[in-house]
Design an enzyme around this catalytic site. Structure first.
Site, PDB file in Angstrom:
ATOM      1  N   LYS A 102       6.124 -14.944  -9.830  1.00  0.00           N
ATOM      2  CA  LYS A 102       4.838 -14.345 -10.206  1.00  0.00           C
ATOM      3  C   LYS A 102       3.920 -15.363 -10.879  1.00  0.00           C
ATOM      4  O   LYS A 102       2.727 -15.420 -10.616  1.00  0.00           O
ATOM      5  CB  LYS A 102       5.071 -13.163 -11.159  1.00  0.00           C
ATOM      6  CG  LYS A 102       5.634 -11.920 -10.488  1.00  0.00           C
ATOM      7  CD  LYS A 102       4.560 -11.218  -9.684  1.00  0.00           C
ATOM      8  CE  LYS A 102       5.035  -9.901  -9.128  1.00  0.00           C
ATOM      9  NZ  LYS A 102       4.084  -9.317  -8.169  1.00  0.00           N
ATOM     10  N   GLY A 129       0.017   1.042  -4.934  1.00  0.00           N
ATOM     11  CA  GLY A 129      -0.765   1.151  -3.692  1.00  0.00           C
ATOM     12  C   GLY A 129      -1.178   2.584  -3.397  1.00  0.00           C
ATOM     13  O   GLY A 129      -2.327   2.856  -3.030  1.00  0.00           O
ATOM     14  N   GLY A 145       3.536   1.638  -1.979  1.00  0.00           N
ATOM     15  CA  GLY A 145       4.287   1.712  -3.235  1.00  0.00           C
ATOM     16  C   GLY A 145       3.575   2.519  -4.312  1.00  0.00           C
ATOM     17  O   GLY A 145       2.549   3.170  -4.053  1.00  0.00           O
ATOM     18  N   TYR A 196      11.994 -13.422 -10.605  1.00  0.00           N
ATOM     19  CA  TYR A 196      10.755 -12.639 -10.453  1.00  0.00           C
ATOM     20  C   TYR A 196       9.620 -13.298 -11.241  1.00  0.00           C
ATOM     21  O   TYR A 196       8.496 -13.448 -10.747  1.00  0.00           O
ATOM     22  CB  TYR A 196      11.044 -11.232 -10.974  1.00  0.00           C
ATOM     23  CG  TYR A 196       9.897 -10.250 -10.987  1.00  0.00           C
ATOM     24  CD1 TYR A 196       9.516  -9.567  -9.835  1.00  0.00           C
ATOM     25  CD2 TYR A 196       9.231  -9.959 -12.184  1.00  0.00           C
ATOM     26  CE1 TYR A 196       8.488  -8.629  -9.879  1.00  0.00           C
ATOM     27  CE2 TYR A 196       8.203  -9.027 -12.222  1.00  0.00           C
ATOM     28  CZ  TYR A 196       7.833  -8.366 -11.077  1.00  0.00           C
ATOM     29  OH  TYR A 196       6.820  -7.436 -11.111  1.00  0.00           O
ATOM     30  N   ARG A 216       6.805   0.327 -26.253  1.00  0.00           N
ATOM     31  CA  ARG A 216       6.296  -0.199 -24.986  1.00  0.00           C
ATOM     32  C   ARG A 216       4.902   0.368 -24.701  1.00  0.00           C
ATOM     33  O   ARG A 216       4.570   1.470 -25.144  1.00  0.00           O
ATOM     34  CB  ARG A 216       7.221   0.197 -23.816  1.00  0.00           C
ATOM     35  CG  ARG A 216       8.612  -0.416 -23.854  1.00  0.00           C
ATOM     36  CD  ARG A 216       8.620  -1.916 -23.596  1.00  0.00           C
ATOM     37  NE  ARG A 216       9.965  -2.475 -23.580  1.00  0.00           N
ATOM     38  CZ  ARG A 216      10.583  -2.999 -24.645  1.00  0.00           C
ATOM     39  NH1 ARG A 216       9.960  -3.040 -25.810  1.00  0.00           N
ATOM     40  NH2 ARG A 216      11.809  -3.494 -24.541  1.00  0.00           N
ATOM     41  N   GLY A 269       0.801  -1.234   0.000  1.00  0.00           N
ATOM     42  CA  GLY A 269       0.000   0.000   0.000  1.00  0.00           C
ATOM     43  C   GLY A 269       0.826   1.272   0.000  1.00  0.00           C
ATOM     44  O   GLY A 269       0.308   2.360  -0.273  1.00  0.00           O
TER      45      GLY A 269
END
Ligand code: NDP
Length: 318
Positions: free
Chosen positions: A140, A14, A11, A136, A212, A9
């Site tokens: 995930k 968050g 970050g 990572y 991107r 929360g």
């Protein structure tokens, strides 16, 4: 009454959810935002104490060890283990506390390295991830596997979202940890801080050509809240801007130059690696649910982020 606990929360994502919820409060919901100061989610006991304290009915699980390319490459084992521990502690403790629904966060960068484009939700497990961030990525991917297990064995609605690259206020601007937009912002800020920029050179790594998809954290926050309230499937859902909104790194750099009012020269350092040319993800599934969702125009989102950074430089994650 729904009690929604948001891990991570403190970050980037968050804090964006926090600011959207402040404007969109519902009386049947109470929201709790926690960071690593409130609990170490790598530790089972600490996670259990957090759930005992707040007794959530719903969880948005954002907490993760997150980093840029270089950090990932040199710490794949840490990314794997810390994220596996955090995810297992949160999901299993939530299950033990009878949490009805969890929305966890995957990422478009965990998809197979060799794939066809556009990427969609059915392809998560189709082949090995890019070697730079395998730790990572596999941690995930296991969230999706666990979600299916909690559903099959315990009939739980634990699901996941797959965002593309995120940017916005409260990002991590630290040079060795940052993603492309905050990284470029930090360098432009340093070039602009003394005022006169006409004789300065803004060097962008790579050719500027790769494409991107970038989502503004505020838009992503609105979509995650929608997933929590309305999306009732265990299957992951990609939360990304449209394919037509893909940007080249050069377009990103130029938009930042405008937002900072930088008057110097922009050069592309083609001796640096470009990475993959594109990683286009399809938001077709999202669009079937929300055909009219309006993403914030990129220029506006960048301007808001730059204004926030200039105003909050002293307390930002630099
Ligand atoms: P940030 O790095 O901004 O925030 C990470 C959050 O996780 C912080 O609140 C941090 O707490 C918390 N955290 C880290 N370690 C622990 C721990 N051991 N115990 C408790 N909390 C911990 O990440 P983002 O907001 O960018 O990312 C949110 C989610 O979105 C993540 O799951 C990420 O993988 C995913 N994602 C992000 C993308 C991006 O471009 N940023 C793209 C796609 C997906 P504190 O700050 O208090 O230490």
């Amino acid at each position: 009454m729904k009690i929604v606990l948001v891990t991570g929360g403190s970050g980037l994502v968050g804090r964006a959810i926090q600011s959207v919820i402040e404007r969109d409060r519902r009386k049947e919901e109470s929201w709790i935002f926690v960071g690593s100061k409130d609990a170490d989610l790598c530790d089972k006991e600490s996670t259990r104490r957090l759930f005992e304290k707040h007794r959530p009915t719903h969880v948005i699980h954002l907490a993760a060890m997150v980093g840029g390319l270089f950090h990932n490459m040199s710490h794949n084992l840490d990314f794997l283990r810390n994220n596996i521990h955090m995810n297992d502690n949160v999901l299993q403790t939530a299950h033990e506390h009878n949490v009805a629904k969890i929305v966890s966060c995957l990422s478009t960068c965990i998809f197979p390295d060799k794939t066809t484009y556009p990427i969609d939700e059915t392809m998560v497990h189709n082949g090995p991830p890019h070697p730079s961030n395998y730790g990572y990525s596999y941690a995930k991917r296991l969230i999706d596997i666990a979600n299916r297990g909690y559903h099959d064995q315990h009939d739980r609605l634990y699901t996941s979202v797959i965002p593309c690259n995120v940017f916005g206020p409260n990002d991590n601007f630290h040079p060795s940890a940052s993603h492309v937009i905050p990284g470029l912002m930090r360098r432009l800020y340093d070039l602009c801080k003394d005022g006169n920029t006409e004789n300065k050179v803004f060097s962008v790594l790579g050719s500027g050509k790769p494409l991107r998809q970038f989502i503004y954290s505020i838009d992503l926050a609105k979509l995650i809240i929608w997933v929590l309230r309305e999306y009732d499937s265990v299957e992951p859902i990609i939360l990304s801007v449209d394919e037509s909104q893909e940007k080249s790194i050069a377009q990103v750099a130029e938009t930042l130059v405008q937002a900072f009012n930088f008057k110097g020269k922009v050069v592309y350092d083609t001796s640096a690696a470009d990475g993959q040319y594109k990683k286009t993800a399809s938001n077709g599934k999202l669009r079937r649910y929300l055909p009219d969702f309006q993403f914030t125009p990129f220029e506006q989102a960048i301007k808001e982020t730059v204004d926030w950074y200039i105003k909050n430089y002293d307390c930002a994650r630099n």
